[in-house]
Design a protein around this motif. Sequence first.
Motif, PDB file in Angstrom:
ATOM      1  N   ASN A   1       0.882  -1.165   0.000  1.00 22.06           N
ATOM      2  CA  ASN A   1       0.000   0.000   0.000  1.00 22.06           C
ATOM      3  C   ASN A   1       0.919   1.215   0.000  1.00 22.06           C
ATOM      4  O   ASN A   1       1.555   1.507   1.032  1.00 22.06           O
ATOM      5  CB  ASN A   1      -0.928  -0.023   1.217  1.00 22.06           C
ATOM      6  CG  ASN A   1      -1.908   1.135   1.199  1.00 22.06           C
ATOM      7  OD1 ASN A   1      -1.857   2.025   2.049  1.00 22.06           O
ATOM      8  ND2 ASN A   1      -2.792   1.142   0.230  1.00 22.06           N
TER       9      ASN A   1
ATOM     10  N   ARG B   1      -2.513   3.625  -2.927  1.00 20.94           N
ATOM     11  CA  ARG B   1      -3.049   2.518  -3.715  1.00 20.94           C
ATOM     12  C   ARG B   1      -2.380   1.204  -3.324  1.00 20.94           C
ATOM     13  O   ARG B   1      -1.255   1.200  -2.824  1.00 20.94           O
ATOM     14  CB  ARG B   1      -2.811   2.743  -5.206  1.00 20.94           C
ATOM     15  CG  ARG B   1      -3.528   3.928  -5.817  1.00 20.94           C
ATOM     16  CD  ARG B   1      -3.303   3.965  -7.329  1.00 20.94           C
ATOM     17  NE  ARG B   1      -3.998   5.090  -7.971  1.00 20.94           N
ATOM     18  CZ  ARG B   1      -3.433   6.265  -8.164  1.00 20.94           C
ATOM     19  NH1 ARG B   1      -2.191   6.491  -7.758  1.00 20.94           N
ATOM     20  NH2 ARG B   1      -4.124   7.218  -8.755  1.00 20.94           N
TER      21      ARG B   1
ATOM     22  N   TYR C   1      -0.625  -2.131  -4.661  1.00 19.57           N
ATOM     23  CA  TYR C   1       0.097  -2.613  -5.826  1.00 19.57           C
ATOM     24  C   TYR C   1       0.499  -4.056  -5.577  1.00 19.57           C
ATOM     25  O   TYR C   1       0.901  -4.414  -4.465  1.00 19.57           O
ATOM     26  CB  TYR C   1       1.359  -1.777  -6.084  1.00 19.57           C
ATOM     27  CG  TYR C   1       1.083  -0.335  -6.416  1.00 19.57           C
ATOM     28  CD1 TYR C   1       0.995   0.623  -5.404  1.00 19.57           C
ATOM     29  CD2 TYR C   1       0.908   0.071  -7.734  1.00 19.57           C
ATOM     30  CE1 TYR C   1       0.735   1.949  -5.709  1.00 19.57           C
ATOM     31  CE2 TYR C   1       0.650   1.403  -8.038  1.00 19.57           C
ATOM     32  CZ  TYR C   1       0.556   2.332  -7.016  1.00 19.57           C
ATOM     33  OH  TYR C   1       0.303   3.643  -7.326  1.00 19.57           O
TER      34      TYR C   1
END
Length: 119
Positions: A97, A106, A108
């Motif tokens: 994160n 986000r 990943y």
Amino acid sequence: VQLQASGGGLVQAGGSLRLSCAASGRISGRNVMAWSRQAPGKQRESVAEIRGIGRTNYADSVKGRFTISRDDAKNTVYLQMNSLKPEDTAVYYCWGNLLSSDYVWRDYWGQGTQVTVSS
């Protein structure tokens, strides 16, 4: 941002492997980086995570055998796996994160790396 996992392979029971997950791209912050795994016919499960200033958490099944660590200068997280068991056989995935350059947090995911432990 991309995550690239490496280090999987075939090892005998009792052996060791070290997985690496390198993050590329412009990263402005890290909330958590972690490893999960998925064995054939089973759901993906969390293995280990490292948060913020370095707090770690492990699945009960790997406590005392696996160690997660992080090199912030290299944007890389590692999973040292010792005393491997056949039941550790799985595809291992790293994820993070992360705060990207547009300042949005986000999740990943890296591609998986196969770990096979023979008995």
